[in-house]
Scaffold this motif. Structure first.
Motif, mmCIF file in Angstrom:
data_model
loop_
_atom_site.group_PDB
_atom_site.id
_atom_site.type_symbol
_atom_site.label_atom_id
_atom_site.label_comp_id
_atom_site.label_asym_id
_atom_site.label_seq_id
_atom_site.Cartn_x
_atom_site.Cartn_y
_atom_site.Cartn_z
ATOM 1 N N ALA A 150 0.834 -1.200 0.000
ATOM 2 C CA ALA A 150 0.000 0.000 0.000
ATOM 3 C C ALA A 150 0.871 1.253 0.000
ATOM 4 N N ALA A 151 1.941 1.238 0.771
ATOM 5 C CA ALA A 151 2.858 2.384 0.815
ATOM 6 C C ALA A 151 3.564 2.553 -0.524
ATOM 7 N N LEU A 152 3.968 1.455 -1.134
ATOM 8 C CA LEU A 152 4.629 1.512 -2.441
ATOM 9 C C LEU A 152 3.683 2.047 -3.513
ATOM 10 N N LYS A 153 2.444 1.608 -3.480
ATOM 11 C CA LYS A 153 1.436 2.083 -4.436
ATOM 12 C C LYS A 153 1.248 3.587 -4.293
ATOM 13 N N ALA A 154 1.153 4.052 -3.056
ATOM 14 C CA ALA A 154 0.987 5.486 -2.808
ATOM 15 C C ALA A 154 2.200 6.259 -3.327
ATOM 16 N N ARG A 155 3.390 5.726 -3.135
ATOM 17 C CA ARG A 155 4.616 6.384 -3.620
ATOM 18 C C ARG A 155 4.591 6.498 -5.147
ATOM 19 N N CYS A 156 4.192 5.424 -5.815
ATOM 20 C CA CYS A 156 4.099 5.445 -7.279
ATOM 21 C C CYS A 156 3.098 6.495 -7.743
#
Length: 80
Positions: free
Chosen positions: A43-49
């Motif tokens: 979820a954090a990686l998706k938000a970063r992208c």
């Protein structure tokens, strides 16, 4: 999965790790507690992208063109 802070990752690095996380979750061979950690990391990686894509869109939108359709420069996103 790395321990590298998501906030420091480039779009490409975050996307690569997100693909790894999704692959691990799809296989279903991860313990429940680890699955929860993977999901949170994903979820954090998706938000970063999403943030990095938005930044890129804003930079592209800031490009100005001359009469011949050639880029004449950009206005810093922060200045808008």
């Amino acid at each position: 999965m790395t321990d590298r802070p998501v906030e420091e990752m480039s779009f490409e690095d975050a996307m690569r790790e997100l693909e790894t996380v999704v692959g691990q979750l799809e296989r279903g061979d991860v313990a429940l507690e680890d699955s929860i950690k993977l999901y949170e990391r994903g979820a954090a990686l998706k938000a970063r992208c999403e943030v990095k894509l938005k930044e890129a869109e804003e930079k592209v939108a800031a490009i100005t063109l001359d009469r011949d359709g050639q880029p004449t420069g950009t206005q810093a996103v922060e200045d808008q």
